[in-house]
Design an enzyme around this catalytic site. Structure first.
Site, short mmCIF file in Angstrom:
data_model
loop_
_atom_site.label_atom_id
_atom_site.label_comp_id
_atom_site.label_asym_id
_atom_site.label_seq_id
_atom_site.Cartn_x
_atom_site.Cartn_y
_atom_site.Cartn_z
N ASP A 1 0.85 -1.13 -0.33
CA ASP A 1 0.05 -0.11 0.08
C ASP A 1 0.99 1.16 0.14
OD1 ASP A 1 -2.29 1.87 0.51
OD2 ASP A 1 -1.13 2.01 2.40
N ALA A 2 0.37 2.40 -0.47
CA ALA A 2 1.36 3.71 -0.33
C ALA A 2 1.15 4.64 0.33
CB ALA A 2 1.02 4.23 -1.85
N TYR A 3 -0.16 5.03 0.69
CA TYR A 3 -0.43 6.16 1.60
C TYR A 3 -0.54 5.59 3.12
CZ TYR A 3 -0.93 8.85 -2.58
OH TYR A 3 -0.49 9.32 -3.86
N ARG B 1 -7.39 13.11 6.77
CA ARG B 1 -6.95 11.33 6.49
C ARG B 1 -8.42 10.58 6.63
NH1 ARG B 1 -5.01 7.54 3.20
NH2 ARG B 1 -4.28 5.93 4.46
N SER C 1 -2.47 0.89 -4.93
CA SER C 1 -2.84 2.16 -4.13
C SER C 1 -4.21 2.78 -4.68
CB SER C 1 -1.84 3.15 -4.09
OG SER C 1 -2.21 4.38 -3.83
N ASN C 2 -4.83 3.25 -3.92
CA ASN C 2 -5.97 4.27 -4.24
C ASN C 2 -5.66 5.32 -5.02
OD1 ASN C 2 -8.23 2.72 -3.13
ND2 ASN C 2 -7.85 3.96 -0.84
#
Lengths: 229, 229
Positions: free
Chosen positions: A16-18, A47, A123-124
């Site tokens: 996942d990124a964030y 967030r 990622s989203n």
């Protein structure tokens, strides 16, 4: 907590990124000079609304890309906290494209690649957001793929999103190790079928969701030992 | 803010239950004697996790009914806050079945029915939870229907849920006035096609979601004037 080689048969590590590779709090902290102490409250609310909007849009069938959702979440957060400063919204959105990677990310990715493993982001984030963040943090040479939910037009944890990784690499899901610091993402990825480590950076309580990750780590640099590399 | 008769052609008023007719905070407040000041933090976290779990389960395709989700959300909330008291979980869950209705609910429903309008609940709640709460608050004689998402097996804001109201009453969606104190529910119901009032009890900022409700009220007793009754 980690035991060497506890995850077997892994060929690809998907991150996942964030929140996982990138420190989401670094964005609002980057505007601390003008926000003062309010940066932390803004960061947390932004967030929270960003994730809430992805889930609501996904479930209602009203997809918009993560750049729009991130801006919408920022707008409602600024309004909720009564923060009005000319140009601040644009400055914060620009900071999102230069989000900081956690310190252990580069050495961890290097160690995985040196051991012959493939690495990727799932990622989203929209492709443009991810490209900017990856390039800014110098991660591009360390990743075999950067996969965005935009390929399927719905956000995590829709199973279509998790399906992208196996399709891209042409490997069975159980040969993929998925890592997320977002608890709900780790649990949902486990329910999908990956081997999963929850990078539980802040010592959160276990979620009560249908599947439980195979293990927890506190930082990504514990990952190579779990893989026995 | 309200203008008499601003909503035209309404035949049915459909209410969200938890947060709208029923005061969610009354549940943990009911255990204030043993929780002390922590009741408010528990109440807020429990509600937040409860909603989060409905959205995650909906989007991932892992439905479980609202009774289970409410218990799961309570478990993670108690663990997060470090609250361990023998029997407390069961007492809180029992209190959920006797959740308090807001003071204006009974007179408002009476006024609507006296004007010849039909009234209903459309809720994430399981049929047994809703029946208990409705009976406890004395609302049963004032409602034409109590509709649960269990009929479609997915939570709000999936469009299938909102579709239940028109199907039950055999009226077009634009002849239904939907009311929710949950902002995301009000916005999603508007996107579905109802006429919608957001009962914005706590003066929240406007959401940034695809559709905007037709108006805001602060309490449900403002509704009859909006309908010109």
């Amino acid at each position: 907590m980690a035991e060497g080689g506890r995850l077997q048969g892994i060929e690809v590590c998907v991150f996942d990124a964030y929140g996982t590779l990138f420190d989401v709090s670094s964005v609002a902290r980057g505007a601390q000079a003008e926000l003062g102490e309010r940066w932390a409250a803004l960061s947390e609310l932004w967030r929270s609304k960003q994730l809430q909007y992805t889930w609501l849009r996904g479930l209602a069938g009203h997809h918009a890309d993560f750049w729009q959702v991130t801006g919408d979440a920022l707008d409602v957060s600024l309004a909720t906290l009564g923060i009005e400063q000319p140009g601040l919204r644009d400055r914060l959105m620009a900071l999102y494209l230069r989000i900081a990677a956690y310190a252990e990310v580069v050495p961890t990715l290097r160690a995985l690649r040196a051991a012959g493993l493939k690495t990727a982001i799932l990622s989203n984030g929209s492709p443009a957001m991810l490209e900017a963040a990856v390039n800014n943090a110098g991660l591009a040479p360390l990743l075999d793929a950067v996969l965005s939910v935009e390929a399927v037009g719905v956000f995590k944890p829709h199973p279509k999103v998790y399906g992208l990784a196996g399709m891209h690499f042409g490997v069975p899901v159980e040969r993929i190790c998925f890592l997320s610091s977002n608890s709900w993402d780790a649990y949902s990825a486990k329910a999908f079928g990956f081997q999963v480590l929850w990078c539980n950076r802040f010592g959160q309580a276990a979620e009560r969701l249908p599947a439980t990750p195979d293990g927890q780590i506190r930082q990504l640099d514990e990952l190579p030992r779990w893989l026995g590399v």
